[in-house]
Design a protein around this motif. Structure first.
Motif, PDB file in Angstrom:
ATOM      1  N   VAL A 128       0.840  -1.195   0.000  1.00  6.34           N
ATOM      2  CA  VAL A 128       0.000   0.000   0.000  1.00  6.34           C
ATOM      3  C   VAL A 128       0.875   1.245   0.000  1.00  6.34           C
ATOM      4  O   VAL A 128       1.791   1.372   0.818  1.00  6.34           O
ATOM      5  N   ASP A 129       0.585   2.156  -0.918  1.00  6.74           N
ATOM      6  CA  ASP A 129       1.309   3.415  -1.034  1.00  6.74           C
ATOM      7  C   ASP A 129       0.429   4.516  -0.451  1.00  6.74           C
ATOM      8  O   ASP A 129      -0.703   4.716  -0.893  1.00  6.74           O
ATOM      9  N   LEU A 130       0.964   5.208   0.548  1.00  5.86           N
ATOM     10  CA  LEU A 130       0.236   6.298   1.192  1.00  5.86           C
ATOM     11  C   LEU A 130       0.817   7.635   0.757  1.00  5.86           C
ATOM     12  O   LEU A 130       1.989   7.710   0.375  1.00  5.86           O
ATOM     13  N   PRO A 131       0.042   8.702   0.857  1.00  2.00           N
ATOM     14  CA  PRO A 131       0.580  10.018   0.516  1.00  2.00           C
ATOM     15  C   PRO A 131       1.783  10.371   1.379  1.00  2.00           C
ATOM     16  O   PRO A 131       1.823  10.054   2.565  1.00  2.00           O
ATOM     17  N   GLY A 132       2.746  11.014   0.763  1.00  2.00           N
ATOM     18  CA  GLY A 132       3.898  11.510   1.510  1.00  2.00           C
ATOM     19  C   GLY A 132       3.489  12.730   2.313  1.00  2.00           C
ATOM     20  O   GLY A 132       2.449  13.323   2.087  1.00  2.00           O
ATOM     21  N   TYR A 133       4.318  13.112   3.250  1.00  2.00           N
ATOM     22  CA  TYR A 133       3.962  14.236   4.109  1.00  2.00           C
ATOM     23  C   TYR A 133       5.060  15.281   4.139  1.00  2.00           C
ATOM     24  O   TYR A 133       4.901  16.325   4.726  1.00  2.00           O
ATOM     25  N   GLY A 134       6.178  15.013   3.493  1.00  2.00           N
ATOM     26  CA  GLY A 134       7.342  15.871   3.648  1.00  2.00           C
ATOM     27  C   GLY A 134       7.454  17.000   2.658  1.00  2.00           C
ATOM     28  O   GLY A 134       7.275  18.162   2.998  1.00  2.00           O
ATOM     29  N   TYR A 135       7.744  16.671   1.411  1.00  2.00           N
ATOM     30  CA  TYR A 135       8.107  17.700   0.442  1.00  2.00           C
ATOM     31  C   TYR A 135       6.987  18.067  -0.517  1.00  2.00           C
ATOM     32  O   TYR A 135       7.172  18.855  -1.419  1.00  2.00           O
ATOM     33  N   ALA A 136       5.820  17.525  -0.331  1.00  2.00           N
ATOM     34  CA  ALA A 136       4.705  17.813  -1.226  1.00  2.00           C
ATOM     35  C   ALA A 136       4.256  19.263  -1.053  1.00  2.00           C
ATOM     36  O   ALA A 136       4.072  19.732   0.057  1.00  2.00           O
ATOM     37  N   ALA A 137       4.097  19.935  -2.173  1.00  2.00           N
ATOM     38  CA  ALA A 137       3.631  21.324  -2.150  1.00  2.00           C
ATOM     39  C   ALA A 137       2.110  21.321  -2.210  1.00  2.00           C
ATOM     40  O   ALA A 137       1.517  21.417  -3.274  1.00  2.00           O
ATOM     41  N   VAL A 138       1.491  21.181  -1.041  1.00  2.00           N
ATOM     42  CA  VAL A 138       0.038  21.150  -0.960  1.00  2.00           C
ATOM     43  C   VAL A 138      -0.419  22.091   0.138  1.00  2.00           C
ATOM     44  O   VAL A 138       0.342  22.480   1.020  1.00  2.00           O
ATOM     45  N   SER A 139      -1.686  22.423   0.076  1.00  2.00           N
ATOM     46  CA  SER A 139      -2.251  23.334   1.063  1.00  2.00           C
ATOM     47  C   SER A 139      -2.324  22.667   2.433  1.00  2.00           C
ATOM     48  O   SER A 139      -2.312  21.438   2.554  1.00  2.00           O
ATOM     49  N   LYS A 140      -2.442  23.497   3.453  1.00  2.00           N
ATOM     50  CA  LYS A 140      -2.592  22.985   4.819  1.00  2.00           C
ATOM     51  C   LYS A 140      -3.878  22.161   4.934  1.00  2.00           C
ATOM     52  O   LYS A 140      -3.913  21.136   5.604  1.00  2.00           O
TER      53      LYS A 140
ATOM     54  N   ILE B  25      10.205  -0.355   9.325  1.00  2.00           N
ATOM     55  CA  ILE B  25      11.619  -0.249   8.996  1.00  2.00           C
ATOM     56  C   ILE B  25      11.820   1.135   8.409  1.00  2.00           C
ATOM     57  O   ILE B  25      10.865   1.779   7.964  1.00  2.00           O
ATOM     58  N   VAL B  26      13.045   1.597   8.424  1.00  2.00           N
ATOM     59  CA  VAL B  26      13.366   2.892   7.823  1.00  2.00           C
ATOM     60  C   VAL B  26      14.176   2.625   6.565  1.00  2.00           C
ATOM     61  O   VAL B  26      15.176   1.904   6.600  1.00  2.00           O
ATOM     62  N   VAL B  27      13.717   3.194   5.469  1.00  2.00           N
ATOM     63  CA  VAL B  27      14.414   3.052   4.197  1.00  2.00           C
ATOM     64  C   VAL B  27      14.864   4.434   3.737  1.00  2.00           C
ATOM     65  O   VAL B  27      14.043   5.333   3.551  1.00  2.00           O
ATOM     66  N   GLY B  28      16.167   4.572   3.613  1.00  2.00           N
ATOM     67  CA  GLY B  28      16.748   5.801   3.082  1.00  2.00           C
ATOM     68  C   GLY B  28      16.830   5.683   1.574  1.00  2.00           C
ATOM     69  O   GLY B  28      17.384   4.709   1.050  1.00  2.00           O
ATOM     70  N   THR B  29      16.280   6.648   0.879  1.00  2.00           N
ATOM     71  CA  THR B  29      16.241   6.616  -0.583  1.00  2.00           C
ATOM     72  C   THR B  29      17.366   7.468  -1.178  1.00  2.00           C
ATOM     73  O   THR B  29      18.033   8.213  -0.470  1.00  2.00           O
TER      74      THR B  29
ATOM     75  N   ASP C 168      14.790  10.621   2.908  1.00  2.00           N
ATOM     76  CA  ASP C 168      15.766  10.931   1.874  1.00  2.00           C
ATOM     77  C   ASP C 168      17.161  10.835   2.485  1.00  2.00           C
ATOM     78  O   ASP C 168      17.489  11.585   3.410  1.00  2.00           O
ATOM     79  N   SER C 169      17.972   9.916   1.989  1.00  2.00           N
ATOM     80  CA  SER C 169      19.322   9.706   2.523  1.00  2.00           C
ATOM     81  C   SER C 169      20.204  10.937   2.417  1.00  2.00           C
ATOM     82  O   SER C 169      21.186  11.054   3.149  1.00  2.00           O
ATOM     83  N   ARG C 170      19.860  11.850   1.522  1.00  2.00           N
ATOM     84  CA  ARG C 170      20.701  13.033   1.301  1.00  2.00           C
ATOM     85  C   ARG C 170      20.536  14.079   2.393  1.00  2.00           C
ATOM     86  O   ARG C 170      21.349  14.990   2.508  1.00  2.00           O
ATOM     87  N   HIS C 171      19.453  13.956   3.167  1.00  2.00           N
ATOM     88  CA  HIS C 171      19.142  14.982   4.158  1.00  2.00           C
ATOM     89  C   HIS C 171      18.890  14.374   5.530  1.00  2.00           C
ATOM     90  O   HIS C 171      18.453  13.223   5.637  1.00  2.00           O
ATOM     91  N   LYS C 172      19.108  15.155   6.535  1.00  2.00           N
ATOM     92  CA  LYS C 172      18.762  14.754   7.900  1.00  2.00           C
ATOM     93  C   LYS C 172      17.248  14.571   7.948  1.00  2.00           C
ATOM     94  O   LYS C 172      16.504  15.379   7.385  1.00  2.00           O
TER      95      LYS C 172
END
Length: 156
Positions: free
Chosen positions: A35-47, A99-103, A75-79
């Motif tokens: 199951v793929d859920l919406p991301g919450y980090g970098y998406a440019a969406v309204s509050k 589990i945590v997966v760094g991309t 994202d493995s590139r960022h904290k």
């Protein structure tokens, strides 16, 4: 990552983060659902839309007795962000295995690769028993390790 894990194009991919707006179910060989859920980090969406996602995710996580594993993508590139930490805390509060997966491991140089796992572990305050797997969908790095965790969780 989904397409790389299952070695077929089952998920639509966009160059713009945050395109997943709904809960998407993928039937994997009639054995389990991924199951793929919406991301919450970098998406440019309204509050307002982000709040709708939160309600949708709460409903999903609280109504799934057969939820075997959550893959927390960072994202493995960022904290990891505060939102990543909050998601980890949320999963632990609900006692949902994860589990945590760094991309995007392919975008790191050698010294950054060496630090990435440590930064993820420390920032998210992870116990030693929580797997952290750094991956690259593009170069197919460590996808077998992620798949092994999935298959172990669903007992196939």
């Amino acid at each position: 990552l989904i397409n790389a894990l299952f070695n077929r194009k089952i998920a639509k991919v966009s160059a713009t983060p945050g395109k997943t707006r709904l809960v998407n179910f993928f039937n994997v060989d009639d054995k389990f659902y991924f199951v793929d859920l919406p991301g919450y980090g970098y998406a440019a969406v309204s509050k307002k839309e982000r709040n709708q996602w939160q309600k949708m995710m709460n409903a999903y996580f609280n109504s799934r007795d057969n939820l075997n594993l959550v893959i927390l993508l960072v994202d493995s590139r960022h904290k990891p962000t505060n939102l990543d930490f909050l998601m980890k805390e949320y999963l632990e509060a609900l006692e949902i295995p994860y589990i945590v997966v760094g991309t995007k491991l392919d975008k790191l140089n050698q010294s950054e690769k060496a630090k990435a796992k440590k930064v993820i572990k420390e920032t998210l305050e992870l116990d030693d028993n929580v797997p952290i797997i750094l991956t690259s969908a593009k170069e197919k790095i460590n996808l077998d390790k992620v798949m092994s965790e999935i298959l172990n969780a669903v007992s196939i």
